[in-house]
Enzyme design. Structure first.
Site, short mmCIF file in Angstrom:
data_model
loop_
_atom_site.label_atom_id
_atom_site.label_comp_id
_atom_site.label_asym_id
_atom_site.label_seq_id
_atom_site.Cartn_x
_atom_site.Cartn_y
_atom_site.Cartn_z
N HIS A 1 -0.61 4.62 7.16
CA HIS A 1 -0.36 4.95 5.77
C HIS A 1 0.03 6.42 5.61
CE1 HIS A 1 -2.81 1.25 5.35
NE2 HIS A 1 -1.91 1.02 4.40
N ASP B 1 -5.39 6.25 10.08
CA ASP B 1 -5.10 4.90 10.60
C ASP B 1 -3.73 4.83 11.29
OD1 ASP B 1 -3.27 4.90 8.50
OD2 ASP B 1 -4.38 3.45 7.28
N GLY C 1 -1.93 -4.31 0.70
CA GLY C 1 -2.09 -5.56 1.44
C GLY C 1 -1.12 -6.66 1.01
N SER D 1 0.81 -1.23 0.00
CA SER D 1 0.00 0.00 0.00
C SER D 1 0.84 1.27 0.00
CB SER D 1 -0.92 0.01 1.22
OG SER D 1 -0.16 -0.16 2.40
#
Length: 201
Positions: free
Chosen positions: A166, A163, A53, A16
């Site tokens: 990222h 989150d 992922g 990602s």
């Protein structure tokens, strides 16, 4: 041997972080790298085969077909973070990366590995095993290796999405600078050999 008319390829195989998760793809570090190189190196194609992922096992499974179709001069691997976050075996991660390096070198590609480190909340023992598994590549002279691709971004709340994992769009120039430290020499070599071919030198 490549004809001068055919573009040289840099293949980025990541997760990602290189797939520009949660932000506009055009703001991601791989797109910024393309923008940086385009004026000097118009015949260089950067193929971003990163998937959010992705683990090292997934990357290894996809790599043979990617090598066959793109025939890259340089393979940039940015994998391992998801292995760590899922608590997968660092030893297996290392084996997967090693196999990817072997496959790429057999296909005539130079390999650059953007390394990862794990956050301390995964436990001291696991963090150490992961770090040692990654650091082992520093001794492999055929591989360009960077210890921690997220240097200066990880842990900086203002550079991370909600989150906490990222990187934001604002963090991408910093990631590009981190990558550039590793990739400048091989990319310059590829671009210069291309100029030589074009002028018949």
């Amino acid at each position: 041997y490549r004809s001068a008319s055919r573009s040289d390829v840099v293949l980025v195989l990541g997760d990602s972080i290189s797939a520009a998760y949660g932000i506009d793809k055009r703001d991601g570090w791989v797109a910024l790298l393309e923008q940086r190189l385009a004026p000097e190196c118009p015949n260089l194609d950067i193929i971003n085969a990163s998937v959010s992922g992705e683990t090292t096992a997934g990357g290894l499974a996809r790599l043979p077909a990617l090598l066959a179709s793109h025939q890259p001069r340089l393979l940039v691997i940015e994998l391992g973070g998801n292995d760590g976050l899922r608590g997968l075996s660092p030893r297996q991660m290392r084996k997967n990366l090693q196999q990817m390096i072997t496959l790429a070198e057999k296909a005539g590609a130079q390999v650059a590995l953007l390394g990862m480190l794990m956050p301390p909340n995964l436990g001291v023992a696991y963090v150490r095993l992961f770090k040692e598994a990654m650091a082992g590549f520093a001794e492999d002279e055929s591989v360009l290796f960077q210890t921690f691709f997220l240097q200066g971004v990880a842990g900086q709340r203002e550079l991370l999405q909600l989150d906490g994992l990222h990187p934001t769009a604002a963090a991408q120039p910093r990631l590009l600078n981190n990558a550039w430290q590793l990739l400048e020499k091989p990319l310059t070599d590829i671009c210069q050999s291309r100029v030589g071919m074009m002028t018949g030198r």
